[in-house]
Design a protein around this motif. Structure first.
Motif, mmCIF file in Angstrom:
data_model
loop_
_atom_site.group_PDB
_atom_site.id
_atom_site.type_symbol
_atom_site.label_atom_id
_atom_site.label_comp_id
_atom_site.label_asym_id
_atom_site.label_seq_id
_atom_site.Cartn_x
_atom_site.Cartn_y
_atom_site.Cartn_z
ATOM 1 N N THR A 1 0.830 -1.193 0.000
ATOM 2 C CA THR A 1 0.000 0.000 0.000
ATOM 3 C C THR A 1 0.871 1.251 0.000
ATOM 4 O OG1 THR A 1 -1.413 -1.286 1.465
ATOM 5 C CG2 THR A 1 -2.013 1.007 1.111
ATOM 6 N N ALA A 2 1.845 1.269 0.915
ATOM 7 C CA ALA A 2 2.699 2.447 1.026
ATOM 8 C C ALA A 2 3.467 2.674 -0.271
ATOM 9 C CB ALA A 2 3.672 2.296 2.189
ATOM 10 N N PHE A 3 3.962 1.589 -0.867
ATOM 11 C CA PHE A 3 4.766 1.689 -2.074
ATOM 12 C C PHE A 3 3.997 2.352 -3.217
ATOM 13 C CE2 PHE A 3 5.705 -0.362 -6.174
ATOM 14 C CZ PHE A 3 6.957 0.161 -6.375
ATOM 15 N N VAL A 4 2.763 1.877 -3.436
ATOM 16 C CA VAL A 4 1.946 2.444 -4.515
ATOM 17 C C VAL A 4 1.757 3.939 -4.276
ATOM 18 C CG1 VAL A 4 -0.354 2.444 -5.529
ATOM 19 C CG2 VAL A 4 0.779 0.289 -5.022
ATOM 20 N N LEU A 5 1.449 4.295 -3.024
ATOM 21 C CA LEU A 5 1.157 5.693 -2.732
ATOM 22 C C LEU A 5 2.393 6.575 -2.850
ATOM 23 C CD1 LEU A 5 -1.339 5.306 0.229
ATOM 24 C CD2 LEU A 5 -1.817 5.990 -2.123
ATOM 25 N N TYR A 6 3.542 6.137 -2.253
ATOM 26 C CA TYR A 6 4.681 7.063 -2.289
ATOM 27 C C TYR A 6 5.311 7.147 -3.677
ATOM 28 C CZ TYR A 6 8.219 3.324 -1.343
ATOM 29 O OH TYR A 6 9.022 2.234 -1.394
ATOM 30 N N THR A 7 5.185 6.071 -4.444
ATOM 31 C CA THR A 7 5.704 6.152 -5.811
ATOM 32 C C THR A 7 4.866 7.122 -6.638
ATOM 33 O OG1 THR A 7 6.419 3.875 -5.636
ATOM 34 C CG2 THR A 7 6.324 4.804 -7.829
ATOM 35 N N ALA A 8 3.552 6.977 -6.543
ATOM 36 C CA ALA A 8 2.665 7.865 -7.300
ATOM 37 C C ALA A 8 2.893 9.310 -6.871
ATOM 38 C CB ALA A 8 1.212 7.454 -7.074
#
Lengths: 349, 304
Positions: free
Chosen positions: A132-139
């Motif tokens: 979850t965190a990965f998708v958000l911080y990458t975007a």
């Protein structure tokens, strides 16, 4: 030209015609094989390190395990045998490597359960959090980085970069603790809105369970995103800035394309190539952040388990987790190496 | 030829003059980096505070037995930052903690950069199997998750400041090694290296007299950047309970706060100051490092 000669000739022609093409595309398999072999060597090195690193410890692991309780000599000997500590070092090493290759990392001192079981139990929870965190911080990082680069030097860019750098300098565990105080415990008139830790309240089923987990997920995810998006932002920004002076962008503008089209269709896809590598490396690198965030929020994942293992110290568990964390990073780096030439064919040649 | 005649300066004086000129040029360019100046100011203040800490706070500030206040007091005129679970003055503890946090950060960064420079310069200078082996080792350390390795090292060694310094230093050198090696390779292609070799300069002479001075600016920028991550790493290790429990550091204070239940009790004043101190110092070093880097290598593009 006789009839029976024709097939051979055609075949030959095909071969020569296909020759250069075949040779060019065979660069990738060779590149792939090299990278995979490199990763395998690294994994082996990690395995060897994980064995010897944890044999550095002064003192007797069995004494650590019994925690200073009064134990008879027979019991100590029994423990030694149970954990294979009575064997000579080289036997322990070959045993360890042999078992580790089949996925067996021994028995945890504190849980009296196979290390692998503890790890597979905690892994999905960690993946939920990091995913979850990965998708958000990458975007978020790519979005803000692009905007920053396109309007570089303006106020928005300076605020963006400044904020990213500041958050990058903040210890993630501290941010997590503050969020717990402000948003979970509540401060002054502000009521606590989020749970202080854990992953579920228990007793919920079906959709209510999903909502409950999501509720528990908010603060750890916010913490991870806040400390991690900055790097993606800075890399995207500088990659795009490097790209911005390029001739093809001038050409695109000269033929009358709108500014946002030049950015979206031409500049960003090219500039994002280095970011792709970073994205994979980030996935592995987040490991350290996850250890701290999970510790602070008592998230039942690998990081929380690592912290529990450290304080004992539960050597087989620390060892197993160390291997898993290192392997994750190596795998992600290798994936980055493998994907990159597909995006930018110049790399494999 | 080398003896100075009349007004012509001798070679030593000439070298000194050149060095002074390049420092002045460096400073002129650094001054134009505003963020770098902020960082430098913040750092100077912190360094002064840490150096002169014994003047404002006694070394008995961390003593649990004769604490001046009651446990867990919120900020007041007497204790501007409140007190901890033993009634110790938190302001004093935070100031005192700066000594350990800064010292460990500096030492770890120096150790890390020293290892990195040694390996980078030698691997760049001696090509062949030595370089291959060294760069393999470097690459391997590079893919390892630094903090996880540091945590593992700190777990297996006894709790002390030395352990923390070694754990951080030994795990963070590879980036420096790669940078320094690349720079060494670039420097060694220059004609004056060939001249030095033709005049009979040995390996040691070439590495220490010709390569190292040219690599130094890069090393300086790298050190500044690594101090920032070393301070964060120290705080992290201390927070995980892997630091020296007998000394006061910012990370250690955060761990104390958590163990004393400051989080669930909502005692924010215990947590805020050490965290801000860590963030300010880490940010200041990052800003300085980026400024130095962009002065030395405008093409690097970190701060553009």
């Amino acid at each position: 030209m006789t009839a029976d000669a024709t097939p051979a000739l055609v075949e030959d022609e095909q071969r020569t015609a296909a020759g250069p093409r075949v040779r060019r595309s065979s660069a990738y398999p060779r590149y792939l094989a090299g990278k995979v072999a490199g990763a395998a060597v690294s994994l082996l090195a990690v395995l060897v390190t994980s064995f010897f690193l944890f044999r550095l410890i002064p003192g007797d692991p069995v004494k650590t395990m019994t925690g200073g309780r009064q134990v008879s000599a027979e019991q100590l000997a029994a423990y030694r045998e149970e954990f294979g500590l009575d064997l000579p070092l080289w036997r322990q090493f070959t045993d360890y490597c042999g078992k580790a290759l089949t996925g067996d990392f021994g028995t945890s001192y504190q849980f009296r359960a196979p290390v692998v079981d503890k790890i597979t139990e905690a892994l999905p929870n960690t993946l939920l959090l990091t995913g979850t965190a990965f998708v958000l911080y990458t975007a978020l990082g790519i979005f803000l980085g692009t905007r920053s680069a396109w309007r570089h030097g303006k106020l928005g860019d300076r605020v963006n970069t400044g904020l990213a750098l500041t958050l990058y300098s903040i210890p993630s565990f501290w941010l997590g603790l503050l969020l717990i105080i402000v948003l979970s415990v509540g401060i002054g008139p502000l009521p606590g809105m989020f749970p202080t830790g854990g992953m579920e309240s228990g007793g919920e089923e079906g959709f209510a369970y999903v909502l409950d987990v999501a509720h528990h997920l908010v603060l750890p995810v916010v913490t991870l995103v806040a400390v991690e998006y900055g790097q993606t932002l800075l890399v995207t920004r500088s990659a795009l800035l490097d790209e911005m002076g390029s001739d093809y962008l001038t050409t695109a503008r000269a033929k009358g394309l709108r500014d946002d089209l030049v950015r979206r269709r031409h500049a960003v896809p090219n500039a994002l190539l280095p970011t792709v590598t970073l994205i994979f490396i980030n996935l592995g690198r987040t490991v350290a952040g996850v250890i701290l965030v999970e510790t602070v929020f008592s998230w039942p994942g690998l990081g929380g388990l690592f912290y529990q293992a450290l304080s004992v110290p539960d050597l087989p568990l620390v060892q197993g987790l160390f291997f898993v964390f290192a392997a994750a990073v190596i795998l992600m780096n290798t994936l980055a190496d493998l994907v990159y030439p597909l995006l930018d064919p110049r790399v494999a040649r | 030829m080398t003896t100075s005649t009349g007004t012509a300066p001798g070679p030593r004086a000439l070298a000194r003059q050149r060095r002074r000129a390049s420092v002045a040029r460096f400073w002129r360019q650094y001054r134009s980096e505003r963020a770098g100046l902020y960082g430098l100011t913040a750092l100077s203040l912190c360094a002064l505070l840490a150096l002169f800490a014994p003047l404002f706070v006694g070394s008995d500030v961390s003593s649990v037995t004769d604490a001046p206040g009651r446990p867990m007091q919120s900020p007041s005129a007497e204790f501007p930052l409140g007190t901890d679970q033993f009634g110790r003055d938190l302001l004093g503890l935070v100031i005192w903690g700066s000594r350990v946090s800064l010292l460990v950060g500096l030492l770890a960064a120096v150790l890390s950069v020293a290892i990195g420079t040694l390996i980078g310069v030698t691997a760049g200078h001696f090509k062949g199997w030595y370089a291959t082996v060294m760069m393999r080792i470097t690459d391997w350390f590079l893919v390892m998750p630094t903090l996880v390795l540091a945590i593992a090292l700190a777990t297996v060694m006894s709790r002390s400041l030395t352990t923390t310094v070694v754990a951080i230093g030994v795990t963070t050198w590879p980036t420096t090694a790669r940078l320094v090696r690349a720079q060494t390779l670039a420097v060694e292609t220059r004609p004056y290296i060939e001249r030095a070799q033709a005049l009979g300069g040995g390996h040691w002479h070439i590495m220490s007299r010709h390569v190292l001075p040219n690599v130094m600016p890069l090393v300086l920028a790298q050190t500044t950047l690594i101090i920032s991550s070393a301070i964060l790493a120290e705080a992290t290790l201390a927070f995980l309970g892997l630091g020296d429990p007998t000394v006061v550091s910012w990370g250690g204070l955060l761990q104390d706060a958590r163990e004393a239940g400051a989080v669930s009790a909502g005692d924010w004043w215990y947590l805020v100051p050490p965290g801000i101190a860590i963030a300010v110092v880490a940010l200041a070093f990052t800003l300085c490092g980026r400024a130095v880097e962009s002065v030395l290598n405008p093409r690097l593009g970190v701060s553009r």
